[in-house]
Design a protein around this motif. Structure first.
Motif, short mmCIF file in Angstrom:
data_model
loop_
_atom_site.label_atom_id
_atom_site.label_comp_id
_atom_site.label_asym_id
_atom_site.label_seq_id
_atom_site.Cartn_x
_atom_site.Cartn_y
_atom_site.Cartn_z
N TYR A 192 51.17 39.70 40.23
CA TYR A 192 50.13 39.01 40.47
C TYR A 192 49.30 38.92 39.23
O TYR A 192 48.51 39.76 39.00
CB TYR A 192 49.30 39.72 41.57
CG TYR A 192 49.98 40.27 42.90
CD1 TYR A 192 50.11 38.96 43.81
CD2 TYR A 192 50.38 41.26 43.04
CE1 TYR A 192 50.91 39.21 44.97
CE2 TYR A 192 51.03 41.49 44.12
CZ TYR A 192 51.34 40.48 45.20
OH TYR A 192 52.00 40.96 46.41
N HIS A 245 42.28 32.58 43.00
CA HIS A 245 42.36 31.95 44.31
C HIS A 245 43.33 30.82 44.42
O HIS A 245 44.26 30.71 45.51
CB HIS A 245 41.11 31.44 44.76
CG HIS A 245 41.08 30.86 46.31
ND1 HIS A 245 41.16 29.64 46.64
CD2 HIS A 245 40.99 31.44 47.46
CE1 HIS A 245 41.16 29.44 47.96
NE2 HIS A 245 40.86 30.52 48.40
N LEU A 274 44.88 36.32 45.09
CA LEU A 274 43.68 36.98 45.64
C LEU A 274 44.01 37.39 47.11
O LEU A 274 43.55 38.26 47.40
CB LEU A 274 42.61 35.96 45.51
CG LEU A 274 41.31 36.49 46.19
CD1 LEU A 274 40.62 37.72 45.07
CD2 LEU A 274 40.19 35.56 46.27
N PHE A 275 44.88 36.65 47.57
CA PHE A 275 45.17 37.02 49.25
C PHE A 275 46.45 37.73 49.52
O PHE A 275 46.66 38.67 50.28
CB PHE A 275 44.92 35.99 50.21
CG PHE A 275 43.39 35.34 50.34
CD1 PHE A 275 42.49 36.20 50.93
CD2 PHE A 275 43.15 34.03 49.64
CE1 PHE A 275 41.22 35.71 50.80
CE2 PHE A 275 41.60 33.62 49.64
CZ PHE A 275 40.91 34.51 50.34
N SER A 276 47.30 37.28 48.62
CA SER A 276 48.82 37.77 48.49
C SER A 276 48.82 38.98 48.11
O SER A 276 49.64 39.71 48.78
CB SER A 276 49.68 36.83 47.73
OG SER A 276 49.78 35.65 48.01
N LEU A 297 47.05 41.43 48.98
CA LEU A 297 46.74 42.29 50.32
C LEU A 297 47.90 42.59 50.91
O LEU A 297 48.09 43.87 51.68
CB LEU A 297 46.01 41.41 51.46
CG LEU A 297 44.67 41.10 51.02
CD1 LEU A 297 43.97 40.51 52.12
CD2 LEU A 297 43.82 42.51 50.54
N ASP A 298 49.21 42.25 50.80
CA ASP A 298 50.52 42.41 51.32
C ASP A 298 51.37 43.29 50.22
O ASP A 298 52.50 43.62 50.33
CB ASP A 298 51.35 41.23 51.57
CG ASP A 298 50.75 40.41 52.59
OD1 ASP A 298 49.99 40.88 53.56
OD2 ASP A 298 50.85 39.18 52.34
#
Length: 301
Positions: free
Chosen positions: A34, A203, A208-210, A212-213
């Motif tokens: 990331y 974002h 930003l959300f990936s 979390l995995d």
């Protein structure tokens, strides 16, 4: 004075080695792919530490005019490109391959000096750029598993985004007016701009959300590696600036070459890498090209 130069040079090499190995561990072993978050973290730590150093009087950052800041912004954009593209490339490439491809930046700089600034180029430097270009151009055909899997595959000569951004950055840096901004001030602006741009980009890129995995998000070894990468990046920057201001350009180039050789050699022992005879030949050709570049720098200085 000689002892001081050696100590600074060895410090630089240590930081260079540790920084690359730590980043490679996070990007390839832990697979934290990331780049907006990883590089945003590193530049945030670097910017905060540099700001604290400034306030404590350990680093000198003078008040700069708006014109100096605005004219430096294109270089800061290129700096973001360097670290973002570099993070993506290093996650897929072995360190020796990454360093060989990154040396194409020197070809870009030499071409700009020869074609646009009409500077006289020594035969050693011309041979050096040809060797560097040949080494980078042959790697995709001799290391298809690692090079052709990258986003910049398909180019006959893999002028990687990292090398392109790096070459353009150095061209802009050399074209600056003397004493406009010191190296520390340039890096301070780079850090501040990078933090903002990478935070905004996290974002749209999905990082930003990936994240979390990410399976190691709450593991201590991931936290420790990220903290180490931020600190090492800051100390590498400081030692680079110190070494650059303390030694002649030829000696500075020699220390960089020495750090690259040690880093590339040790990385082969620590990380998985498939070596073939043809690939080793490409890497040695790139090393010969950089050694000639160091020789030309020492000859001209």
């Amino acid at each position: 004075m000689c002892v001081r130069r050696c100590l600074v040079g060895l410090t630089f090499c240590t930081c260079y080695l540790a920084s690359y190995l730590t980043n490679k561990y996070v990007l390839s072993v832990l697979k934290f792919t990331y780049p907006t978050l990883f590089q945003g973290w590193q530049t945030l730590i670097g910017g905060l530490l540099l700001h604290v150093s400034w306030k404590l009087g350990w680093a000198e950052i003078n008040s700069t005019s708006r014109s100096d800041v605005s004219t430096w912004l294109p270089a800061s954009v290129l700096f973001v490109g360097i670290i973002y593209a570099g993070s993506r490339a290093l996650s897929k490439l072995a360190i020796p391959v990454f360093l060989t491809l990154h040396n194409v930046a020197e070809v870009i700089i030499c071409g700009h000096q020869k074609c646009f600034r009409k500077e006289k180029t020594s035969p050693e430097k011309i041979c050096s750029t040809l060797f560097l270009l040949a080494a980078a151009g042959c790697l995709p055909f001799n290391d298809p598993q690692q090079v052709r899997a990258t986003p910049y595959a398909g180019c006959p000569v893999p002028v990687t985004p990292t090398a392109s951004f790096s070459g353009a950055y150095k061209i802009v840096q050399k074209s600056r007016k003397p004493n406009a901004l010191s190296d520390i001030e340039q890096q301070y602006l780079n850090y501040m701009f990078s933090v903002v741009l990478l935070a905004v980009a996290s974002h749209p890129t999905g990082d930003l959300f990936s994240v979390l995995d990410f399976p190691f998000l709450y593991f201590y070894r991931f936290h420790g590696s990220c903290c180490a990468s931020g600190l090492l990046g800051f100390f590498l920057m400081l030692s680079t600036v110190k070494l650059k201001n303390l030694v002649a350009p030829g000696q500075y180039a020699a220390w960089i070459f020495f750090a690259k050789v040690i880093t590339a050699g040790l990385s082969v022992l620590l990380f998985d890498m498939i070596l073939t005879n043809a690939m080793v030949g490409c890497l040695l050709l790139g090393g010969l090209g950089e050694a000639l570049l160091v020789f030309s720098e020492q000859k001209s200085s």
